[in-house]
Enzyme design. Structure first.
Site, PDB file in Angstrom:
ATOM      1  N   ASP A  50       0.793  -1.242   0.000  1.00  0.00           N
ATOM      2  CA  ASP A  50       0.000   0.000   0.000  1.00  0.00           C
ATOM      3  C   ASP A  50       0.825   1.291   0.000  1.00  0.00           C
ATOM      4  O   ASP A  50       0.248   2.370   0.135  1.00  0.00           O
ATOM      5  CB  ASP A  50      -0.994   0.052   1.188  1.00  0.00           C
ATOM      6  CG  ASP A  50      -2.232  -0.792   0.917  1.00  0.00           C
ATOM      7  OD1 ASP A  50      -2.440  -1.166  -0.259  1.00  0.00           O
ATOM      8  OD2 ASP A  50      -2.970  -1.075   1.869  1.00  0.00           O
ATOM      9  N   LYS A  79       3.349   1.160  -4.920  1.00  0.00           N
ATOM     10  CA  LYS A  79       4.214   0.585  -5.969  1.00  0.00           C
ATOM     11  C   LYS A  79       3.489   0.472  -7.307  1.00  0.00           C
ATOM     12  O   LYS A  79       4.022   0.850  -8.345  1.00  0.00           O
ATOM     13  CB  LYS A  79       4.709  -0.809  -5.537  1.00  0.00           C
ATOM     14  CG  LYS A  79       5.524  -0.795  -4.252  1.00  0.00           C
ATOM     15  CD  LYS A  79       5.940  -2.185  -3.838  1.00  0.00           C
ATOM     16  CE  LYS A  79       4.785  -3.079  -3.411  1.00  0.00           C
ATOM     17  NZ  LYS A  79       4.113  -2.612  -2.172  1.00  0.00           N
ATOM     18  N   THR A  80       2.266  -0.061  -7.256  1.00  0.00           N
ATOM     19  CA  THR A  80       1.543  -0.291  -8.504  1.00  0.00           C
ATOM     20  C   THR A  80       1.080   1.031  -9.111  1.00  0.00           C
ATOM     21  O   THR A  80       1.162   1.237 -10.323  1.00  0.00           O
ATOM     22  CB  THR A  80       0.363  -1.250  -8.251  1.00  0.00           C
ATOM     23  OG1 THR A  80       0.885  -2.447  -7.675  1.00  0.00           O
ATOM     24  CG2 THR A  80      -0.357  -1.595  -9.546  1.00  0.00           C
ATOM     25  N   HIS A  95       3.764  -9.325  -0.851  1.00  0.00           N
ATOM     26  CA  HIS A  95       5.033  -9.503  -0.160  1.00  0.00           C
ATOM     27  C   HIS A  95       5.644 -10.882  -0.435  1.00  0.00           C
ATOM     28  O   HIS A  95       6.844 -10.998  -0.677  1.00  0.00           O
ATOM     29  CB  HIS A  95       4.818  -9.297   1.337  1.00  0.00           C
ATOM     30  CG  HIS A  95       6.058  -9.470   2.139  1.00  0.00           C
ATOM     31  ND1 HIS A  95       7.161  -8.652   1.979  1.00  0.00           N
ATOM     32  CD2 HIS A  95       6.397 -10.373   3.083  1.00  0.00           C
ATOM     33  CE1 HIS A  95       8.109  -9.048   2.803  1.00  0.00           C
ATOM     34  NE2 HIS A  95       7.672 -10.097   3.480  1.00  0.00           N
TER      35      HIS A  95
HETATM   36  P1  GDP Z   1       1.099  -1.086  -3.481  1.00  0.00           P
HETATM   37  O1  GDP Z   1       0.459  -2.078  -2.569  1.00  0.00           O
HETATM   38  O2  GDP Z   1       2.430  -0.635  -2.957  1.00  0.00           O
HETATM   39  O3  GDP Z   1       1.171  -1.522  -4.917  1.00  0.00           O
HETATM   40  O4  GDP Z   1       0.179   0.245  -3.428  1.00  0.00           O
HETATM   41  P2  GDP Z   1      -0.925   0.778  -4.446  1.00  0.00           P
HETATM   42  O5  GDP Z   1      -0.309   1.349  -5.660  1.00  0.00           O
HETATM   43  O6  GDP Z   1      -1.947  -0.296  -4.624  1.00  0.00           O
HETATM   44  O7  GDP Z   1      -1.528   2.013  -3.626  1.00  0.00           O
HETATM   45  C1  GDP Z   1      -2.124   1.859  -2.344  1.00  0.00           C
HETATM   46  C2  GDP Z   1      -3.040   3.020  -2.037  1.00  0.00           C
HETATM   47  O8  GDP Z   1      -2.291   4.217  -1.921  1.00  0.00           O
HETATM   48  C3  GDP Z   1      -4.081   3.269  -3.108  1.00  0.00           C
HETATM   49  O9  GDP Z   1      -5.296   3.608  -2.503  1.00  0.00           O
HETATM   50  C4  GDP Z   1      -3.518   4.442  -3.881  1.00  0.00           C
HETATM   51  O10 GDP Z   1      -4.494   5.212  -4.522  1.00  0.00           O
HETATM   52  C5  GDP Z   1      -2.804   5.224  -2.803  1.00  0.00           C
HETATM   53  N1  GDP Z   1      -1.686   5.995  -3.364  1.00  0.00           N
HETATM   54  C6  GDP Z   1      -0.723   5.526  -4.192  1.00  0.00           C
HETATM   55  N2  GDP Z   1       0.132   6.511  -4.528  1.00  0.00           N
HETATM   56  C7  GDP Z   1      -0.282   7.620  -3.896  1.00  0.00           C
HETATM   57  C8  GDP Z   1       0.198   8.968  -3.861  1.00  0.00           C
HETATM   58  O11 GDP Z   1       1.195   9.344  -4.482  1.00  0.00           O
HETATM   59  N3  GDP Z   1      -0.490   9.851  -3.083  1.00  0.00           N
HETATM   60  C9  GDP Z   1      -1.582   9.478  -2.375  1.00  0.00           C
HETATM   61  N4  GDP Z   1      -2.179  10.415  -1.656  1.00  0.00           N
HETATM   62  N5  GDP Z   1      -2.076   8.232  -2.380  1.00  0.00           N
HETATM   63  C10 GDP Z   1      -1.437   7.305  -3.145  1.00  0.00           C
HETATM   64 MG    MG Z   2       0.680  -3.372  -5.808  1.00  0.00          MG
END
Ligand code: GDP
Ligand code: MG
Length: 389
Positions: free
Chosen positions: A21, A24-25, A84
């Site tokens: 979260d 990354k994606t 993970h």
């Molecule tokens: P991952 O699990 O690392 O791949 O994370 P995700 O890309 O799925 O993002 C997790 C959450 O964080 C989602 O609800 C995104 O919309 C939010 N998010 C991702 N990037 C940003 C950002 O740059 N700013 C904010 N405010 N929220 C973000």
């Molecule tokens: Mg992801």
């Protein structure tokens, strides 16, 4: 006819890592969107990257999503792993073959357990170069972000990563097209271009590709995908599949990368090889495709193994001779038995010489790295020192 892949720029393999979260994606999608405006990528939206891998139309891998893009000076294949466990599996077995990694850290949350674990994994598997995307900078108090940055420098230095660029970005706002944050993605890509050097590729050695996936392409036959570990491959070459059963030899009738045809696949490339006269069921993830006669499968070997400590996510208790964990080698994992020397006991934090007997034969060679996992956690990292069968 299919477009040809023209090798005009050096190719590198990179990927995102970091706590769930932290974005990354979203960042991966944002990079393709920002570069698509310059003709350096095809935009790949979030849900195309993050969807259940079985459904992926490109079907390139089982548990890694790949996107490709180009900056002014490089061509990148970028992997974004869904969870993970996929990081642990693919990074520690070297399946991801990362030349560099983008560590994504939310400026709102700071360093979290998987942040630490991925930095440790990167160090252990020899990812030499890391660039930090301090994400969610759109919502973060700059002073708090400064603090996170300090802590990150400390964590990275502890694992041997010096002078790491830390770039404040917002994947989400860049995806929305906000110019300030689009520029932050450009700055991140510039940092990757500048900080991650083009690796030495071993092309003058026999071909080897660890199989990640096999799929049937209607009207064409069976396609095998994976990242070429070393050597080169072209149409007309004969390859041999080694490990996890009988294996086969086949003639390569097509070489592609990201849907484009290639004259020659080289070490470091993510390749899809079309094999003549082979059924999909004959191919298994975890086999290797090699130049015939250059590799053999083994079950018995000696190894040097480091046992991770509880703090590193490993065990808190000793292991004893007869230990039966799961061994992760290249793109496969197999059960096995581990015997220890001396008093037959080893504590977390120790490096020990062991003998391993795998439940199934896999292509092995001295120097090959592997991971040891048990009950969903990584408990050790090893290197093959001698083959015994
Ligand atoms: P991952 O699990 O690392 O791949 O994370 P995700 O890309 O799925 O993002 C997790 C959450 O964080 C989602 O609800 C995104 O919309 C939010 N998010 C991702 N990037 C940003 C950002 O740059 N700013 C904010 N405010 N929220 C973000
Ligand atoms: Mg992801």
């Amino acid at each position: 006819a299919k477009q040809a892949y023209v090798r005009t720029k050096p190719h590198l393999n990179i990927g995102t890592m970091g706590h769930v979260d932290h974005g990354k994606t979203t960042l991966t999608a944002a990079i393709t969107k920002v570069l698509s405006k310059r003709g350096g990528a095809k935009y790949v939206p979030f849900d195309r990257i993050d969807r259940a891998p079985e459904e992926a139309t490109r079907g390139i891998t089982i548990n890694i999503s790949h996107v490709e893009y180009e900056t002014a000076t490089r061509h990148y294949a970028h992997v974004d792993m869904p969870g993970h466990a996929d990081y642990v599996k693919n990074m520690i077995t070297g399946a991801a073959q990362l030349d560099g990694a983008i560590l994504v850290v939310s400026a709102l949350d700071g360093i979290m357990p998987q942040t630490r674990e991925h930095v440790l994994l990167a160090q252990r598997v020899g990812v030499e170069h890391v660039v930090v995307a301090l994400n969610k900078a759109d919502g973060a108090d700059p002073e708090l972000a400064d603090l996170v940055e300090l802590e990150l420098r400390d964590l990275l230095a502890k694992h041997g990563y010096q002078d790491v660029p830390i770039v404040r970005v917002s994947g989400l706002r860049a995806l929305e097209g906000d110019p300030e944050w689009v520029a932050s993605i450009e700055a991140l890509l510039q940092a990757v271009d500048d900080h991650v050097p083009v690796p030495v590729r071993y092309t003058d050695v026999p071909f080897l590709l660890p199989v990640e996936n096999a799929l049937t392409v209607t009207g064409r036959g069976t396609v095998v995908t994976g990242a070429i570990e070393r050597g080169t491959v072209k149409i007309g070459d004969t390859v041999q599949a080694v490990g996890l059963g009988e294996g086969f030899t086949a003639v390569v009738t097509g070489v592609e990368t990201f849907g484009k045809t290639m004259e020659r696949g080289e070490a470091g490339d993510n390749a899809a090889l079309l094999l003549r006269g082979i059924r999909r069921e004959q191919v298994r993830r975890g086999q290797v495709l090699v130049a015939p006669g250059t590799q053999s499968a083994h079950r018995l070997f000696t190894a040097r193994v480091y046992l991770l400590t509880g703090d590193e996510g490993g065990r808190s208790t000793a292991v004893a001779t007869g230990y039966r964990p799961q061994f992760y080698l290249r793109t496969t994992d197999v059960p096995g038995r581990m015997d220890l020397r001396g008093d037959g006991l080893a504590l977390p934090g120790e490096t020990v010489e062991v003998t391993v007997e795998l439940g199934r034969p896999v292509a092995l060679e001295t120097g090959l790295g592997f991971a040891i996992r048990e009950g969903g956690k990584t408990v050790g990292a090893g290197t093959v020192t001698a083959l015994l069968d």
